[in-house]
Design an enzyme around this catalytic site. Structure first.
Site, mmCIF file in Angstrom:
data_model
loop_
_atom_site.group_PDB
_atom_site.id
_atom_site.type_symbol
_atom_site.label_atom_id
_atom_site.label_comp_id
_atom_site.label_asym_id
_atom_site.label_seq_id
_atom_site.Cartn_x
_atom_site.Cartn_y
_atom_site.Cartn_z
ATOM 1 N N GLU A 8 0.794 -1.231 0.000
ATOM 2 C CA GLU A 8 0.000 0.000 0.000
ATOM 3 C C GLU A 8 0.820 1.271 0.000
ATOM 4 O O GLU A 8 0.454 2.243 -0.640
ATOM 5 C CB GLU A 8 -0.961 -0.003 1.194
ATOM 6 N N ASP B 31 -2.534 -4.542 3.306
ATOM 7 C CA ASP B 31 -2.768 -4.701 4.740
ATOM 8 C C ASP B 31 -3.677 -5.894 5.068
ATOM 9 O O ASP B 31 -4.560 -6.253 4.275
ATOM 10 C CB ASP B 31 -3.384 -3.424 5.315
ATOM 11 N N ASP C 27 -6.409 -6.670 6.561
ATOM 12 C CA ASP C 27 -7.775 -6.463 7.037
ATOM 13 C C ASP C 27 -8.706 -6.369 5.831
ATOM 14 O O ASP C 27 -8.286 -6.576 4.687
ATOM 15 C CB ASP C 27 -7.868 -5.207 7.915
ATOM 16 N N GLU D 204 -10.105 -3.780 4.383
ATOM 17 C CA GLU D 204 -9.721 -2.744 3.427
ATOM 18 C C GLU D 204 -8.523 -3.193 2.596
ATOM 19 O O GLU D 204 -8.455 -2.926 1.389
ATOM 20 C CB GLU D 204 -9.405 -1.435 4.165
ATOM 21 N N TYR E 202 0.416 -4.295 12.994
ATOM 22 C CA TYR E 202 -0.666 -3.617 12.280
ATOM 23 C C TYR E 202 -1.669 -3.025 13.259
ATOM 24 O O TYR E 202 -2.057 -3.664 14.243
ATOM 25 C CB TYR E 202 -1.370 -4.597 11.335
ATOM 26 N N ARG F 105 -4.846 -1.787 12.829
ATOM 27 C CA ARG F 105 -6.303 -1.913 12.692
ATOM 28 C C ARG F 105 -6.694 -3.347 13.040
ATOM 29 O O ARG F 105 -6.583 -4.249 12.225
ATOM 30 C CB ARG F 105 -6.767 -1.556 11.276
ATOM 31 N N HIS G 132 -5.836 -10.371 13.449
ATOM 32 C CA HIS G 132 -6.095 -11.047 14.719
ATOM 33 C C HIS G 132 -5.216 -10.598 15.870
ATOM 34 O O HIS G 132 -5.641 -10.599 17.006
ATOM 35 C CB HIS G 132 -5.957 -12.559 14.526
#
Length: 827
Positions: free
Chosen positions: A7, A80, A82, A84, A293, A295, A340
């Site tokens: 990203e 990433d 997740d 998104e 990470y 989020r 997680h």
């Protein structure tokens, strides 16, 4: 060659270094496509087909990715970990497929930290794109689009001044508005607390009255001064000794490592960070390889991280601070659609990193994660009861002692509100002890409403209700601020009038869609989509089946019908009951008209039913607190009228007028204040050195002092009426020493030269945009560059002004700007 897409460019550079030859790593710079902000981007009639549009500023980067993809043997999507991130990978794949540059081999890898071991391990465990997560993303994006692009046009047409509505945004706004309503209708209740101060072995402590004449004393039991004084007298008269001591051990466990939500809450409490700022800094720490990470809903750490944390605890503290077994935490999230692992440092041997806000947030993450693997704290809470010899009064004191701090030596979780129940330190007391009583007091207090939401408490409440997701909270709160639906004062959310009006509109006409339960249920359904338990199109069909006709029904209503409905809905707030039996809607000007809500070009306002005969209006605001700014003439007394003009409110008495300074609230404007303003300028007295008068007044640029044409600025309107001779002389001297230069310098005249011999107009030297100039109020003549503005004589000023008035040549006159010369020539 393998093409790896991540990203951010910072991440790309680091990962390419880790992977070495045979890998080309490029960044997508976040999302590359979105639904264009126009009608038809989501088509419910065609299975909710979506018309994706590439961001114009991503075209160059997408071309670079496509060019590399042509040469690549495989595409590795490493965005990433997740929902998104999954969506961005899917968008990249779809764009390359459309351009026919997609390699035959496509793999998806995720890593929770940008470290060499985490990246290389992830590369060895590729998988396919998670279709369930992608469907959940599409469902969420379509829902947000359908709500926003259906409600917003209705708001624009039916509610002038409203800017937008959103699925989660509007519910978060409702929470803020509902809390404000609770505060406004809250009726404080008086109560008194009677306490006695004691001392034992040189240490003082406080005990509260808990029982009097056999009656238990709760917080609200003593409700007036008379009862409080009687209770105080009883305590003062009593001789107290310890009748009971109860000691209770307490264990306190460390909180788990941070999730996205708890990180935002603690950063707000302890560092004063907005949620958006927290996430921005956390993103940079993650990309720098310092934390995992950011989020995530997870509270567990990887086994190797737990081992590293325990090793760091053992090296930093003695053996008692390390529990026998590793601590394991379980998440309360209903669906693990986010990454997680909890947020933690990637290297527990690094206790500090970065500088400024980066260092502060890193330290917060580090300390919380390390503390999660430390021993529990051991405390001892002691409750002591003291009784008087006559058996009338019982006092109670509570304190606690930290026997072993455990994790509290490193970290204590912040609290939104103060909690005094733990009490303070206490001396050692035994039954029968008679500590010395050093004082008794009765303190009056009033019950308080629940506090306004802070960013931390609002995020916590949204999470408790199951509304939105941690990764979206920062953007949601920022949108409310950007739309000016709310403002932050002392780190607390206060709804603006526009926010209250939008909330009232949605509650009145779209009640279901801003209800907390329904929004939470919709989140659960979206989680079911991400878990593969519900088809995303069926979710959208069920939503659209009810929402579309409701929106059409509201759109068909006339604006006047909408205003009438809101007038009724908001009546308890707009027209407060005064408690004297009078009609809260009675017009304060004509007396026989009734006030009601109306819609205007620039928003809602309150007006009299006798309009246009009665021109009373006020802004949309509770109970008319700001009425004075927008009413017709309002009688203040002694023939003084409060009016509103082009430049704001002012007072008028006969031929005299005076503007209301900004630092004088209209709610505080009295007849006395108005008379003061109308009496200006105020003569302070003769200067002790010159004998000439010093005056105070309010000018275009604020309050000031003047003496012999020299000015000094005052800090407030109150100073105009309060400044005495000594203070005035000092301020004038300081202003003269400062020369009036620099930021905040006075725009008052540089010099007052006297009256023009023919016109009688007062000539002054002023500082202008293009330099000093002479003016008689009508004609302005620029001073020659060589002239000293403070040394200009009256005769010189007369010559300059006369020459300018006659359009004759003026020596030293500045050249007109090129645009003005061209315009003059054309004319």
């Amino acid at each position: 060659m393998k093409l790896v897409v991540v990203e951010s460019p910072a991440k790309a550079k680091t990962i390419e270094k880790y992977l070495g030859p045979g890998h080309r790593v490029l960044a997508s710079y976040g999302h590359i496509r979105d639904l264009p902000p126009k009608d038809g981007s989501v088509n419910p009639d065609e299975g909710f087909a979506m018309d994706w549009e590439t961001y114009p500023d991503k075209a160059k980067q997408l071309k670079a990715i496509a060019d590399e993809a042509k040469k690549a043997d495989a595409l590795i999507l490493a965005t990433d970990p997740d929902r998104e991130g999954e969506a961005i990978s899917w968008h990249v794949q779809e764009v390359l497929k459309k351009r026919k540059t997609l390699p035959k081999q496509v793999e998806r890898v995720t890593f929770n930290a940008i470290t060499k071991s985490a990246v290389t391990e992830a590369m060895g465990k590729p998988r396919q794109l998670d279709e369930d997560l992608i469907d959940a993303y599409k469902a969420r994006r379509a829902l947000d689009y359908l709500v926003g692009f259906t409600l917003s046009p209705i708001l624009w047409r039916k509610l002038p001044g409203a800017k937008s509505a959103g699925r989660v945004q509007s519910v978060a706004l409702r929470l803020i508005v509902d809390r404000e309503r609770e505060i406004e209708i809250f009726k404080p209740q008086e109560y008194w607390t009677v306490t006695a101060q004691f001392e034992k072995d040189g240490q003082g402590f406080t005990a509260r009255l808990a029982q009097l004449d056999g009656r238990k004393i709760d917080r609200l039991t003593i409700g007036d001064r008379g009862s409080a004084d009687a209770a105080k007298a009883a305590v003062e008269a009593g001789r107290f000794s310890v009748s009971n001591v109860e000691t209770k051990p307490i264990g306190r466990n460390p909180p788990p490592p941070f999730t996205t939500s708890t990180l935002q809450q603690e950063a707000a409490r302890k560092l004063g960070f907005a949620a958006s700022h927290t996430m921005r800094i956390a993103q940079q720490l993650y990309e720098d390889g310092l934390i995992t990470y950011m989020r995530t809903d997870g509270v567990q750490m990887a086994d190797e991280a737990i081992s590293a944390a325990r090793k760091a605890v053992a090296s930093r503290y003695d053996a008692g601070y390390l529990p026998d077994k590793p601590r394991h935490y379980s998440t309360k999230a209903k669906n693990a659609q986010e990454a997680h692992e909890a947020i933690r440092p990637t290297d527990f041997s690094r206790a500090k990193a970065g500088s400024g806000d980066h260092a502060r947030l890193y330290e917060l993450v580090y300390n919380r994660a390390l503390a999660s693997q430390m021993a529990s704290a051991r405390l001892e809470r002691t409750t002591v009861e003291l009784s008087d010899g006559a058996g009338r009064a019982v006092l109670r004191a509570t304190g606690q002692v930290v026997l072993f701090p455990g994790f509290m030596a490193l970290y204590e979780e912040g609290r939104d509100e103060k909690d005094d129940e733990d009490g303070g330190r206490m001396p050692l007391l035994r039954s029968g002890d008679a500590p010395a009583k050093t004082g008794v007091e009765a303190v009056q207090s009033f019950t308080q409403p629940l506090p306004r939401y802070s960013e931390a408490s609002l995020v916590k409440r949204l999470e408790e209700l199951g509304i939105g997701r941690p990764s979206t909270y920062a953007a949601t709160l920022q949108t409310l601020k950007d739309r000016e639906y709310v403002r932050l004062e002392k780190n607390r959310f206060i709804p603006e009038e526009s926010g209250r009006l939008v909330t009232a509109f949605l509650e009145r006409f779209f009640e279901r869609y801003v209800s907390y339960d329904y929004t939470a249920e919709l989140e659960e359904e979206l989680d079911d989509v991400s878990g593969g338990r519900l088809d995303w199109q069926k979710l959208l069909e069920a939503f659209w089946r009810d929402f579309k006709p409701k929106a059409g029904e509201v759109m068909e209503q006339k604006p006047s019908e909408v205003t009438a409905a809101l007038d009724e809905f908001l009546a308890p707030w707009l027209f407060l009951d005064k408690g004297d039996g009078s009609d809260p809607r009675a017009c304060p000007i004509c007396g026989n008209g009734r006030l009601g809500l109306r819609g205007g070009k620039f928003g809602a306002f309150v007006a009299c039913s006798n309009y246009p005969d009665c021109k009373y209006t006020r802004k949309f605001g509770q109970g008319g607190e700001d009425a004075a700014a927008d009413t017709g003439p309002q009688e203040l007394g002694n023939g003084i009228l409060l009016k509103s003009g082009r430049f704001g409110p002012y007072v008028e008495q006969g031929e005299k007028r005076a503007s209301i300074p900004k630092d004088v609230p209209l709610a505080d404007l009295t007849t006395e204040w108005a008379e003061k303003l109308l009496s200006l300028p105020r003569e302070i007295g003769p200067h002790p050195e010159t004998g000439e008068t010093i005056s105070a007044s309010i000018g275009r640029y604020g309050p000031y002092l003047v003496h012999q044409g020299k000015y000094a600025r005052l800090a407030s309107t109150a100073e105009v009426f309060e400044t005495g001779m000594n203070a005035a002389v000092v301020k004038l001297a300081e202003a003269a020493a400062g020369g009036g230069k620099g930021r905040g310098a006075s725009r008052e005249p540089l010099a007052v030269l006297g009256a023009h011999p023919e016109t009688g107009k007062e000539l002054k030297v002023m500082e202008g945009r293009f330099g000093p100039y002479v003016t008689d109020g009508t004609t302005h003549a620029t001073l020659p560059k060589t002239a000293d503005p403070k040394a200009v004589t009256l005769d010189e000023a007369v010559a300059l002004v006369d020459a300018k008035a006659a359009k004759g040549p003026v020596k030293g006159k500045r050249k007109a700007p090129a645009k003005k010369k061209a315009a003059a020539k054309k004319k």
